[in-house]
Design a protein around this motif. Structure first.
Motif, PDB file in Angstrom:
ATOM      1  N   GLY A 530     -89.540 -13.364  43.400  1.00  0.00           N
ATOM      2  CA  GLY A 530     -88.121 -13.255  43.708  1.00  0.00           C
ATOM      3  C   GLY A 530     -87.855 -13.127  45.196  1.00  0.00           C
ATOM      4  O   GLY A 530     -86.718 -12.943  45.619  1.00  0.00           O
ATOM      5  N   GLU A 531     -88.904 -13.231  45.983  1.00  0.00           N
ATOM      6  CA  GLU A 531     -88.793 -13.093  47.436  1.00  0.00           C
ATOM      7  C   GLU A 531     -88.162 -11.765  47.832  1.00  0.00           C
ATOM      8  O   GLU A 531     -87.082 -11.699  48.418  1.00  0.00           O
ATOM      9  N   PRO A 532     -88.832 -10.690  47.493  1.00  0.00           N
ATOM     10  CA  PRO A 532     -88.258  -9.371  47.744  1.00  0.00           C
ATOM     11  C   PRO A 532     -88.329  -8.976  49.215  1.00  0.00           C
ATOM     12  O   PRO A 532     -89.105  -9.532  49.978  1.00  0.00           O
ATOM     13  N   ASP A 533     -87.505  -8.003  49.569  1.00  0.00           N
ATOM     14  CA  ASP A 533     -87.542  -7.476  50.926  1.00  0.00           C
ATOM     15  C   ASP A 533     -88.627  -6.429  51.074  1.00  0.00           C
ATOM     16  O   ASP A 533     -89.173  -6.241  52.155  1.00  0.00           O
ATOM     17  N   VAL A 534     -88.902  -5.728  49.985  1.00  0.00           N
ATOM     18  CA  VAL A 534     -89.885  -4.650  50.033  1.00  0.00           C
ATOM     19  C   VAL A 534     -90.913  -4.862  48.937  1.00  0.00           C
ATOM     20  O   VAL A 534     -90.568  -5.161  47.802  1.00  0.00           O
ATOM     21  N   LEU A 535     -92.185  -4.724  49.277  1.00  0.00           N
ATOM     22  CA  LEU A 535     -93.247  -4.832  48.275  1.00  0.00           C
ATOM     23  C   LEU A 535     -93.894  -3.461  48.132  1.00  0.00           C
ATOM     24  O   LEU A 535     -94.309  -2.864  49.128  1.00  0.00           O
ATOM     25  N   ILE A 536     -93.955  -2.976  46.910  1.00  0.00           N
ATOM     26  CA  ILE A 536     -94.591  -1.687  46.665  1.00  0.00           C
ATOM     27  C   ILE A 536     -95.937  -1.919  45.980  1.00  0.00           C
ATOM     28  O   ILE A 536     -96.020  -2.593  44.965  1.00  0.00           O
ATOM     29  N   LEU A 537     -96.967  -1.374  46.569  1.00  0.00           N
ATOM     30  CA  LEU A 537     -98.289  -1.474  45.957  1.00  0.00           C
ATOM     31  C   LEU A 537     -98.647  -0.104  45.404  1.00  0.00           C
ATOM     32  O   LEU A 537     -98.849   0.832  46.169  1.00  0.00           O
TER      33      LEU A 537
END
Lengths: 643, 314, 344
Positions: A530-537
């Motif tokens: 979704g082309e996110p602004d924030v990626l959480i791992l």
């Protein structure tokens, strides 16, 4: 006849803390109203059966030919049958027969099935292979068929009936015992017992058998009910008991003959069967639930329902049982070896949080507190007053051990908190939009599009029965409204971007065909769809090998550069934080101890806990004589030592 | 795919072989001689020996097995002791009624069972769940033949909507055939459906508790899709297993309820053969039943392979 | 500074003979597809190493390397398909089907999952007393005393004896497991990822405990792990396993200072370090190594061994990093030591 829904699952449920010793099971049982009712009913039926001669107004063979086939009268409350027997008395004496035959056959079934299953499960090898074939063959014959055949060979009679029905259920017990024994045999503590030198016999009797007791009890209860049904069916067909012995099935046979003119005759015996079988089934279910701790009390259900209404999650409602347990585990343990110091006993928090917030934060967490509503009404804090920011293109590490609350924090940002856990106060803003308090639809607009997540266990995070392409295409179509073909192309692009070779070809493969590292790359691709602004791992590399881990981390760093994403890297591993993060936040028992840029943090930790963590960590690039431990940084009274 | 089919067949055929050996050897388990049973009171040692010779019971076992098995492969299952008719014919005459009943029952069971299971599995703990699950608990406890009796009393005798004696061969009148099947199918299906419903519910709950739902939710996939597309497919394997077991149980139950609906099926055949100790007939019915069960399990195993890629042979 | 090996209190032994001598070990597993066709995969291939009394040997490898299987073979829980395992001069193969009690006293194990290795229905003290009972230790009172002693040695109290596993933390349970292993006074303890499942703060405690106990009793450890940091700290010598083969072994400090094999080097390079210093360089090195490997295998016509992300060079600096970093030497700071066994 029921297919037993009790299987090895009952004995091997995870979380040893949840599973029962008999003490806990008994306690739970007392709080299950339905089970108690079932126990009472069974007890009542047993009493009726035992005291039949006393309770029944007439003897079983008392006939009153002047009063044949009458309806309910004063002398015969339930009427009479075609031979003038009193229906009520017949009903009572038939209870005796039913319980005797049921009890006897379940005993026979266990006598055959249990040793069979034990041998197969414990010895394994050829015994098992052959024995399993035998059990499979038994499956080819419907239960009642076996009964028919035995009766055809041996004739009619009570003992034959008991043997026949017992034979029908014997393989069910065998199967269950075998499965549990196999599972137990593989358990680590059985292996440990071997290593300590304990003999096989000791191990079976000491370790394995006790674990069988519970499931056996459940199975026995359920099959008592089934046996009654089978006996009724056989008697209905005049294959079971001799005619002079009263049985519910036999009574129904008579009722069937007079169905047209006396349809109500079928009611008493039928209801008797239903009530009895129901009671046994509920008893079995109740024991099962008490053993596995799966059933929540009414109070617990009320409390968690209330919490669920307040919480922003919805899918969580489906995961009630599992996540309930998880939430309980997240509660800080006070049984650690070292005394648990209060985090904020040192200096004020402002002094510890040295780096200024990023000038243009993409994600901003302000004063968030997360609590768990326990079933007994107590409110337990999981995360207290945490504030963080993440800027565009920045990697923020969230470092903490188990129980630190880091996972809950991530879930709260996503709105995926389990039931019973909620955000008590604070705000989370993502590119200006407030996230706390959003409803499901609002969160769906954010998830995937603004926020991407990669969880810990690569294989478990993908649906095993759908192709990888399918799982990529779905989010793509949701977020960009693409056609199937366009989405597939884009999916291949994404896979290529995360470093999966032959991307287009691998779209039609299943998750099990990917190695751990590759599967995690797929998970990253899905998160990026979704082309996110924030990626959480969320501990995304913890389950991977060291070499794979560094590959995946390098990938994330590359993507950060090329896409300009903000990344939140949640981990318990100091080394991961050192290698991949720009700033690091230290969480301890739900409190934020320190936030700093990574070099300063490692060079000059402010909080004693951070210092202790750094010092206690053995790494490949340096050598120490003796590892300091947390205890070295805490006084006897539980106060942090500031060095 | 073809590989999968061949592979499973490779299992099923030896199973059938062993089953037939077992079925054949049943006669040897009987105390006494069927000849004596046939002759009854008038049996004398000479007449017994005579009948035995007539029935071929005096020949050695392996020889008889080979002969029997050979006949089997040609579709000849021997002759019934009592009636003297060829077993195969007797079976063939009765098979349609039983198959129709089971087909109808399975249809109802699957539709109701999977439906209820999915509905309750996707909303556990709600009132709907509790009510429906309570229904399934009841369904398992009810003796099927009793349910049949009640249904006929209510719908046929009292309301007159459906006929009491229902069997009409399909070839004669498809519509009446279907009409006659309604009550037996409901009877079989409601109890069978209860089992399937419980298994489906458990499988759904488990599948929806798996971590992949988190990943999909986090990726923004809508909830209904996760529940019905992903959740259901992942739950299908245990459901298939439940269906296979239910089928086997249903065959047995159909034998019992034939009496209630006056269906001329295999059940009454079995009954008379058991009472009369008519072994060729007993063997014939048992063999036929076992074959049906093995065949259905074969289909289900193939189904596993279709759903779960890891169940396919490498 | 190389750590000293304490041969401990072993009775008269030939000093030249190692306590454990593994030669060309092969271990195979049956992976059954169906019950009729069984395929075997060789999980350990031709592994040779030895352990002396009082020493810790680290067996390092990633998942699937066969390290746990090697440990199980030594514990006689997995069948040896080829090669020999000699313990104190005795070939294990000669011991017969039933493992003699003496072996079960001399060789013990501590596992990764502390809770899983204890019977949930028994109180933890029983794990120790059951073992003692089996080995014929005195009467009940004496066993209780020994159990109390063992618990005290690992830092637990008498009160812990009667607790159930569900009432204790991971670190405490691992101490129980260690107590159980050591109460029999074994000569060799196989530690299979013994600290991997513990919290960082507990890990250091258990590591110290194990080392203290070794110092006091002279027991040897076969320390199986994937964590290079831990093995560096604990092991005197180590061996690196890859896909069942021992590709490098030697003194710990030597191997870390100058890894001979490419795989060992990549393992070291991939291991997260203790400090962010020099990480850009490490990242660039990894990238170069991967590119090199990809080109080499592509040149040879095969598919790339590892996927290289299609992204700009890793040397670009990250935006939030402060400008003040001095580039301190990231490698080991001690002089290289010549290795006695020159095998790679």
């Amino acid at each position: 006849m029921t297919v037993s829904t009790v299987g090895p699952a009952a004995a091997t449920t995870p979380a040893a803390k949840q599973a029962a010793g008999p003490r806990q099971a008994w306690r739970r049982l007392r709080h299950q109203p339905l089970t108690l009712a079932a126990i009472l009913t069974v007890a009542l039926i047993v009493v009726i059966a035992v005291f039949a001669p006393v309770l029944a107004p007439y003897a079983p063979d008392d006939t009153d030919f002047s009063n044949v086939l009458s309806g309910p009268t004063a002398a015969h409350p339930l009427g009479t049958d075609d031979l003038g027997h009193d229906v009520l008395s017949q009903l009572i004496f038939a209870a005796r027969t039913a319980l005797l035959v049921a009890g006897g056959s379940v005993l026979v079934a266990m006598l055959i099935g249990v040793p069979f299953g034990l041998i197969l499960g414990y010895k394994g090898g050829w015994y098992d292979r052959l024995g399993s074939r035998v059990m499979d063959l038994a499956d080819a014959f419907p239960g009642i068929m076996i009964g028919f055949v035995v009766i055809a060979i041996l004739g009619r009679g009570v003992w034959i009936l008991i043997f026949a029905i017992g034979l029908i259920f014997s393989m069910n017990f065998g199967r269950m015992v075998r499965a549990i024994t196999l599972a137990e045999r593989k358990k680590l503590y059985v292996e440990s017992a071997h290593v300590s030198g304990l003999r096989n016999r000791q191990i079976i009797f000491g370790q394995v058998l006790p674990n069988l007791a519970g499931p056996l009890a459940v199975q026995a209860a359920v099959f008592l009910g089934n046996a009654i049904k089978v006996e009724a069916a056989l008697s209905f067909l005049a294959l079971g008991l001799p005619d002079d012995q009263p049985s519910w099935g036999g009574m129904l046979r008579t009722a069937a003959e007079h169905q047209v003119d006396h349809p109500l005759m079928a009611l008493p015996p039928g209801i008797a069967i239903v009530v009895t079988v129901l009671a046994f089934n509920l008893l079995g279910d109740g024991i099962n639930d008490a053993l596995s701790g799966a059933r929540s009390t009414r109070k617990a259900r009320k409390a968690s329902r209330k919490a669920a209404r307040l919480a922003a999650s919805t899918l969580a409602e489906v995961e009630q049982a599992r996540l309930d347990a998880e939430a309980r585990e997240q509660v800080p343990s006070t049984r650690d070896d070292a005394p648990v110091p209060v985090a904020s006993s040192v200096a004020t928090r402002e002094a510890l949080v040295t780096t200024a917030a990023h000038p243009e934060p993409v994600l901003s967490v302000r004063g968030v507190s997360i609590v768990a509503d326990r079933p007994d009404g107590e409110v337990v804090p999981l995360v207290s007053d945490v504030s963080l920011t993440v800027g565009r293109g920045e990697v923020l590490g969230l470092l903490g051990e188990s129980g630190s609350g880091k996972s809950m924090l991530a879930k709260s940002i996503l709105g995926l908190l389990p039931p019973g856990v909620r955000v008590d106060s604070g705000s989370v803003t993502l590119a200006g939009d407030e996230l706390v308090g959003r409803d499901e639809r609002g969160m769906r607009a954010i998830r995937g599009k603004k926020l991407g997540v990669v969880f810990q266990n690569p294989q478990a995070n993908l649906s095993p029965v759908h192709t990888v392409g399918h799982q990529l295409v779905d989010p793509l179509r949701v977020h960009h409204g693409m056609s199937k073909a366009a989405a597939r192309d884009r999916a291949a692009e994404l896979l290529d971007m995360v470093g999966v070779k032959d991307a287009a070809g691998r779209l039609s493969q299943y998750p099990y065909q990917f190695s751990g590292g590759m599967a995690q790359r797929v998970a990253i691709a899905i998160a990026l769809a979704g082309e996110p602004d924030v990626l959480i791992l969320d501990e995304a590399t913890s389950a991977l090998d060291v070499t794979t881990q560094s590959q995946v981390l390098d990938l994330v760093l590359d993507l950060r550069e090329s896409l300009g994403m903000a990344v939140v890297n949640i981990t318990h591993d100091l080394g991961v934080a050192a290698e991949s993060c720009d700033r690091v936040a230290i969480l301890y028992h739900g409190e934020l101890l320190e936030v700093n840029d990574v070099f300063s943090l490692f060079e000059n930790p402010h909080h004693p806990y951070t210092a202790a963590l750094l010092a206690a960590h053995p790494t490949a690039d340096r050598e120490v004589d003796r590892l300091p431990t947390l205890a070295d940084f805490v006084t006897a009274d539980g106060e942090w030592i500031v060095r | 795919m073809g590989k999968l089919v061949l592979y499973r067949l490779g299992f099923a055929l030896p199973q059938l072989l062993v089953v037939s050996v077992i079925v054949f050897s049943l006669t040897y388990l009987v105390p006494g001689s069927p000849a004596a049973a046939i002759l009854g009171i008038s049996a004398t040692p000479e007449s017994i020996a005579q009948v035995e010779a007539q029935l071929g019971l005096d020949r050695p076992a392996p020889e008889r097995f080979v002969e029997w098995f050979g006949g089997l492969l040609h579709g000849d299952l021997g002759t019934a002791y009592r009636s003297g008719l060829p077993v195969t014919d007797m079976l063939a005459q009765r098979l349609p009624a039983t198959l129709s009943m089971i087909f109808g029952g399975l249809l109802v069971a699957i539709v109701v069972g999977v439906g209820v299971g999915v509905i309750t599995g996707t909303r556990p703990g709600t009132t709907t769940d509790r009510v429906l699950t309570g229904g399934t608990v009841f369904g398992i406890a009810i003796p099927e033949f009793w349910l049949g009796m009640i249904l006929t009393t209510v719908f046929a005798a009292w309301l007159g909507w459906l006929p009491i004696v229902g069997w009409v061969p399909f070839s004669e009148n498809p519509l009446l055939w279907a009409r006659g099947l309604i009550l037996p199918s409901l009877t079989l299906g409601l109890t069978g459906g209860a089992i399937i419903a419980r298994q489906t519910r458990a499988a759904m709950v488990k599948s929806l508790a798996s971590p992949y739902t988190d990943t999909l939710a986090a990726a923004g996939v809508p909830r209904w899709k996760i529940l019905y597309r992903y959740g259901v497919k992942n739950a299908m394997v245990p459901v298939l297993a439940a269906t296979g077991v239910t089928f086997a149980i249903m065959i047995g139950v159909s034998f019992v309820i034939e009496k209630v609906f006056s269906f001329p099926g295999l059940g009454s055949l079995m009954l008379t053969s058991v009472i009369g100790q008519d072994f060729p007939l007993v063997q014939g019915v048992v063999l036929l039943t076992a074959t049906l069960v093995i065949a259905v399990n074969l289909l289900i195993d193939i189904g596993y392979g279709l759903i779960n890629p890891q169940a396919r042979p490498a | 500074m190389d750590r000293e090996v304490n041969p401990g209190m072993s009775p008269d032994r030939t000093d030249s003979r190692p306590l454990l001598d593994v030669r060309d070990l092969d271990v195979a597993y049956e992976v059954s597809g169906s019950s009729w066709r069984r395929t075997t995969t060789t999980v350990v291939k031709g592994v040779s190493f030895h352990i002396d009394a009082g020493e810790t040997y680290g067996l390092v490898g990633e998942s699937g390397s066969g390290k746990s299987t090697t440990g199980r073979a030594i514990l006689r829980l997995a069948e040896v398909a080829g090669g020999t395992i000699e313990f104190d001069g005795t070939d294990l193969a000669t011991l017969g089907e039933r493992t003699p009690l003496s072996y079960r006293r001399d060789v013990q194990a501590v596992y990764q999952d502390p809770a899983g290795s204890l019977n949930p229905r028994h109180h933890v003290g029983r794990a120790v007393t059951d073992a003692l009972k089996r080995h014929g230790t005195g009467d009940r009172a004496e066993r209780q005393d020994r159990a109390r002693e063992a618990f005290a040695q690992v830092g637990l109290t008498d009160a812990h004896l009667s607790r159930f596993p569900s009432e204790m933390s991971g670190g405490q349970l691992q101490r129980v497991a260690i107590a159980r292993a050591l109460v029999l006074e074994p000569r060799l303890v196989i530690c299979d990822e013994a600290v991997s499942a513990l919290d960082l703060s507990t890990q250091s405690q258990i590591i110290n405990l194990l080392m203290d106990l070794q110092q006091a009793s002279g027991v040897s450890y076969l320390f199986i792990t994937h964590d290079l940091g831990v093995v560096r700290h604990m092991a005197h010598r180590l061996g690196v396993l890859r896909k069942g083969e021992l590709i490098e072994q030697g003194d710990t400090s030597a191997v870390f200072a100058d890894p001979q094999h490419e795989y060992t080097r990549s393992l070291l390079a991939a291991s997260p370090s203790s400090h962010p210093e020099g990480r850009e360089q490490r990242r660039a090195d990894r990238l170069a190594r991967r590119r090199g490997a990809a080109q080499a295998s592509e040149g040879a016509g095969g598919t790339a061994a590892s996927a290289s992300p299609t992204a700009p060079a890793a040397a670009a600096s990250s935006p939030a990093r402060p400008a003040t970093a001095d580039m301190r030497q990231a490698g080991p700071t001690r002089p290289m030591v010549a290795r006695p066994e020159g095998r790679a």
